[in-house]
Design an enzyme around this catalytic site. Structure first.
Site, PDB file in Angstrom:
ATOM      1  N   LEU A  35       0.833  -1.204   0.000  1.00  9.33           N
ATOM      2  CA  LEU A  35       0.000   0.000   0.000  1.00  9.33           C
ATOM      3  C   LEU A  35       0.867   1.252   0.000  1.00  9.33           C
ATOM      4  O   LEU A  35       0.526   2.268  -0.574  1.00  9.33           O
ATOM      5  CB  LEU A  35      -0.943  -0.012   1.204  1.00  9.33           C
ATOM      6  CG  LEU A  35      -2.109  -0.992   1.096  1.00  9.33           C
ATOM      7  CD1 LEU A  35      -2.878  -1.091   2.402  1.00  9.33           C
ATOM      8  CD2 LEU A  35      -3.044  -0.595  -0.034  1.00  9.33           C
ATOM      9  N   LYS A  41       4.875   3.223   1.732  1.00  7.79           N
ATOM     10  CA  LYS A  41       5.963   3.251   2.705  1.00  7.79           C
ATOM     11  C   LYS A  41       5.744   4.411   3.657  1.00  7.79           C
ATOM     12  O   LYS A  41       5.474   5.536   3.204  1.00  7.79           O
ATOM     13  CB  LYS A  41       7.316   3.417   1.979  1.00  7.79           C
ATOM     14  CG  LYS A  41       7.775   2.162   1.269  1.00  7.79           C
ATOM     15  CD  LYS A  41       9.235   1.864   1.571  1.00  7.79           C
ATOM     16  CE  LYS A  41       9.634   0.455   1.129  1.00  7.79           C
ATOM     17  NZ  LYS A  41       8.717  -0.600   1.643  1.00  7.79           N
ATOM     18  N   GLY A  42       5.793   4.174   4.982  1.00 10.77           N
ATOM     19  CA  GLY A  42       5.658   5.282   5.935  1.00 10.77           C
ATOM     20  C   GLY A  42       7.027   5.780   6.328  1.00 10.77           C
ATOM     21  O   GLY A  42       8.022   5.419   5.706  1.00 10.77           O
ATOM     22  N   ASN A  43       7.099   6.595   7.427  1.00 10.25           N
ATOM     23  CA  ASN A  43       8.406   7.131   7.763  1.00 10.25           C
ATOM     24  C   ASN A  43       9.343   6.039   8.251  1.00 10.25           C
ATOM     25  O   ASN A  43      10.540   6.124   8.079  1.00 10.25           O
ATOM     26  CB  ASN A  43       8.328   8.261   8.801  1.00 10.25           C
ATOM     27  CG  ASN A  43       7.021   8.230   9.553  1.00 10.25           C
ATOM     28  OD1 ASN A  43       6.439   7.158   9.766  1.00 10.25           O
ATOM     29  ND2 ASN A  43       6.541   9.394   9.942  1.00 10.25           N
ATOM     30  N   PHE A  44       8.806   4.996   8.932  1.00 10.87           N
ATOM     31  CA  PHE A  44       9.751   3.919   9.249  1.00 10.87           C
ATOM     32  C   PHE A  44       9.132   2.540   9.089  1.00 10.87           C
ATOM     33  O   PHE A  44       9.685   1.552   9.528  1.00 10.87           O
ATOM     34  CB  PHE A  44      10.321   4.047  10.662  1.00 10.87           C
ATOM     35  CG  PHE A  44       9.273   4.133  11.747  1.00 10.87           C
ATOM     36  CD1 PHE A  44       8.590   2.985  12.176  1.00 10.87           C
ATOM     37  CD2 PHE A  44       8.950   5.345  12.308  1.00 10.87           C
ATOM     38  CE1 PHE A  44       7.629   3.055  13.149  1.00 10.87           C
ATOM     39  CE2 PHE A  44       7.971   5.408  13.299  1.00 10.87           C
ATOM     40  CZ  PHE A  44       7.310   4.281  13.717  1.00 10.87           C
ATOM     41  N   GLY A  45       7.977   2.471   8.476  1.00  8.39           N
ATOM     42  CA  GLY A  45       7.358   1.171   8.259  1.00  8.39           C
ATOM     43  C   GLY A  45       6.726   1.136   6.884  1.00  8.39           C
ATOM     44  O   GLY A  45       6.564   2.160   6.246  1.00  8.39           O
ATOM     45  N   SER A  46       6.374  -0.068   6.449  1.00  7.49           N
ATOM     46  CA  SER A  46       5.650  -0.172   5.181  1.00  7.49           C
ATOM     47  C   SER A  46       4.300  -0.823   5.499  1.00  7.49           C
ATOM     48  O   SER A  46       4.166  -1.572   6.478  1.00  7.49           O
ATOM     49  CB  SER A  46       6.440  -1.042   4.204  1.00  7.49           C
ATOM     50  OG  SER A  46       6.515  -2.362   4.735  1.00  7.49           O
ATOM     51  N   LYS A  89       0.840  -2.939   8.995  1.00 10.34           N
ATOM     52  CA  LYS A  89       2.034  -2.082   9.009  1.00 10.34           C
ATOM     53  C   LYS A  89       3.173  -2.841   9.661  1.00 10.34           C
ATOM     54  O   LYS A  89       3.079  -3.241  10.818  1.00 10.34           O
ATOM     55  CB  LYS A  89       1.765  -0.787   9.778  1.00 10.34           C
ATOM     56  CG  LYS A  89       2.942   0.207   9.735  1.00 10.34           C
ATOM     57  CD  LYS A  89       2.499   1.590  10.218  1.00 10.34           C
ATOM     58  CE  LYS A  89       3.520   2.664   9.873  1.00 10.34           C
ATOM     59  NZ  LYS A  89       3.012   4.028  10.201  1.00 10.34           N
ATOM     60  N   ASP A 124       1.798  15.443  12.509  1.00  4.43           N
ATOM     61  CA  ASP A 124       2.055  15.172  11.083  1.00  4.43           C
ATOM     62  C   ASP A 124       0.749  15.193  10.297  1.00  4.43           C
ATOM     63  O   ASP A 124       0.514  14.362   9.421  1.00  4.43           O
ATOM     64  CB  ASP A 124       2.772  13.824  10.918  1.00  4.43           C
ATOM     65  CG  ASP A 124       3.407  13.674   9.543  1.00  4.43           C
ATOM     66  OD1 ASP A 124       3.887  12.562   9.226  1.00  4.43           O
ATOM     67  OD2 ASP A 124       3.382  14.668   8.779  1.00  4.43           O
TER      68      ASP A 124
HETATM   69  C1  LIG Z   1       2.346   3.790   4.510  1.00  5.88           C
HETATM   70  C2  LIG Z   1       0.894   3.855   4.095  1.00  5.88           C
HETATM   71  N1  LIG Z   1       0.802   4.452   2.777  1.00  5.88           N
HETATM   72  C3  LIG Z   1      -0.363   4.314   2.046  1.00  5.88           C
HETATM   73  N2  LIG Z   1      -1.467   3.706   2.542  1.00  5.88           N
HETATM   74  C4  LIG Z   1      -2.575   3.581   1.721  1.00  5.88           C
HETATM   75  C5  LIG Z   1      -3.780   2.944   2.217  1.00  5.88           C
HETATM   76  C6  LIG Z   1      -4.878   2.646   1.435  1.00  5.88           C
HETATM   77  N3  LIG Z   1      -5.830   2.078   2.199  1.00  5.88           N
HETATM   78  C7  LIG Z   1      -5.377   2.004   3.474  1.00  5.88           C
HETATM   79  N4  LIG Z   1      -6.006   1.524   4.553  1.00  5.88           N
HETATM   80  C8  LIG Z   1      -5.359   1.573   5.729  1.00  5.88           C
HETATM   81  C9  LIG Z   1      -4.089   2.100   5.832  1.00  5.88           C
HETATM   82 CL1  LIG Z   1      -3.315   2.139   7.391  1.00  5.88          CL
HETATM   83  C10 LIG Z   1      -3.400   2.596   4.743  1.00  5.88           C
HETATM   84  C11 LIG Z   1      -4.073   2.550   3.524  1.00  5.88           C
HETATM   85  N5  LIG Z   1      -2.616   4.074   0.453  1.00  5.88           N
HETATM   86  C12 LIG Z   1      -1.512   4.688  -0.037  1.00  5.88           C
HETATM   87  C13 LIG Z   1      -0.373   4.820   0.734  1.00  5.88           C
HETATM   88  F1  LIG Z   1       0.736   5.408   0.243  1.00  5.88           F
HETATM   89  C14 LIG Z   1       0.161   4.670   5.136  1.00  5.88           C
HETATM   90  O1  LIG Z   1      -0.147   4.179   6.217  1.00  5.88           O
HETATM   91  N6  LIG Z   1      -0.027   5.964   4.820  1.00  5.88           N
HETATM   92  C15 LIG Z   1      -0.497   6.877   5.833  1.00  5.88           C
HETATM   93  C16 LIG Z   1      -2.021   6.940   5.792  1.00  5.88           C
HETATM   94  F2  LIG Z   1      -2.547   5.752   6.128  1.00  5.88           F
HETATM   95  F3  LIG Z   1      -2.414   7.875   6.640  1.00  5.88           F
HETATM   96  F4  LIG Z   1      -2.414   7.251   4.522  1.00  5.88           F
END
Ligand SMILES: C[C@H](Nc1nc(-c2c[nH]c3ncc(Cl)cc23)ncc1F)C(=O)NCC(F)(F)F
Length: 296
Positions: free
Chosen positions: A19, A21-26, A46, A140
């Protein structure tokens, strides 16, 4: 210990897709399928990147934070999944099918009208009111950290930077500033690493700007600030330069076709001194009023 939610067994986790990549997790899209017949629920998992142990401490704080939040406008915690014999753990959250707000607005700007943008702003504001009632500062708040649950529901996510305000203080001071999203930061966060509900209000103003520019990348806050600063600066002085132009009164411009009273609300959030900024509850009232007055 974490809220007693069901433990997810790794052997029933079916990986589907990455889905982001976060600041320290994917975060990965998985199906938890104990019956093995594809009827299990879709979840967002995550994982912590296995590097510095300090991340593990931060990750455990993030899990503790999100497991304590129960609000319609905040992404739901589902539980944790241990793997490698409890050596590593993953955070299990609800999966929001419409993805991040940035991608959603870019893709659907034609049929998302200003009433819908105000509804999203109101929901984020209510989520932040709840967070404040729990004495959390998000630190953030940005469109990239807002998820879309449906055409009419958005939720705040990513509590990796969230801190609790100590009872005897009005703000949280960060000691070790990391890679910071300074273009979403209030002046006092840039220059003094101070974070409070009022600095979250500043960031909420930037999120409203992102909403009303439909997260159009040519109007991205970082891009416009760098244009104003001039691209020749190297990193240490970018934040001081940014703090200076904010002190001189420069702000992000009104998004195209944005109603003046909506832009005025953003500018209220960007009051240089934190005590002059509105509260989330007053912002929520103003947004509700604009929605009611609005004849689309
Ligand atoms: C690293 C992750 N990145 C992404 N997540 C998702 C996503 C779709 N659907 C989702 N459902 C539950 C979660 Cl936790 C994420 C997604 N889509 C695109 C992304 F780049 C993330 O946590 N991003 C922070 C936040 F969640 F606030 F957007």
């Amino acid at each position: 210990s974490y809220q007693q939610d069901p433990l997810y067994e790794e052997r029933h986790l079916r990986y589907i897709a990455p889905l982001g990549k976060g600041n320290f997790g994917s975060v990965e899209l998985c199906r938890y399928d104990p019956l093995g017949d594809n009827t299990g629920e879709l979840i967002a998992v995550k994982k912590l990147q296995p590097n510095k142990k300090s991340n593990m401490a931060d990750f455990q704080k993030e899990i503790h934070t999100i497991s304590s939040l129960h609000c319609d406008y905040i992404v739901k915690y589902r539980g944790i999944c241990y793997s490698m014999g409890r050596l590593s753990m993953s955070l299990v959250m609800e999966y929001l099918p419409y993805g991040s707000l940035i991608g959603y607005l870019e893709k659907n700007k034609q049929h998302v009208n200003r009433k819908r943008l105000l509804l999203f702003a109101s929901q984020i504001c209510q989520g932040m009111e709840y967070l404040q009632s729990m004495r959390y500062v998000h630190r953030d708040l940005a469109a990239r950290n807002i998820l879309v649950a449906s055409e009419t529901l958005v939720k705040i996510a990513d509590f990796g930077q969230t801190k609790i305000i100590p009872v005897d203080k009005e703000y949280y001071r960060v000691t070790h500033p990391r890679e910071s999203p300074i273009f979403w930061y209030a002046p006092e966060s840039i220059t003094e690493f101070k974070f409070s509900h009022k600095s979250d209000v500043w960031s909420f103003g930037v999120v409203m700007y992102e909403l009303f520019t439909y997260c159009e990348h040519t109007q991205n806050p970082k891009r416009l600030c760098l244009q104003k600063i001039g691209n020749e600066m190297q990193s240490p002085s970018i934040s001081m330069h940014l703090a200076n132009i904010l002190k001189e009164g420069w702000r992000l411009p009104s998004p195209p076709h944005c109603a003046p009273k909506v832009y005025d609300m953003m500018c209220d959030c960007w009051a240089y001194s934190s005590e002059d900024r509105p509260t989330f509850s007053s912002l929520e009232g103003q947004i509700k009023t604009i929605i009611q007055d609005d004849r689309e």
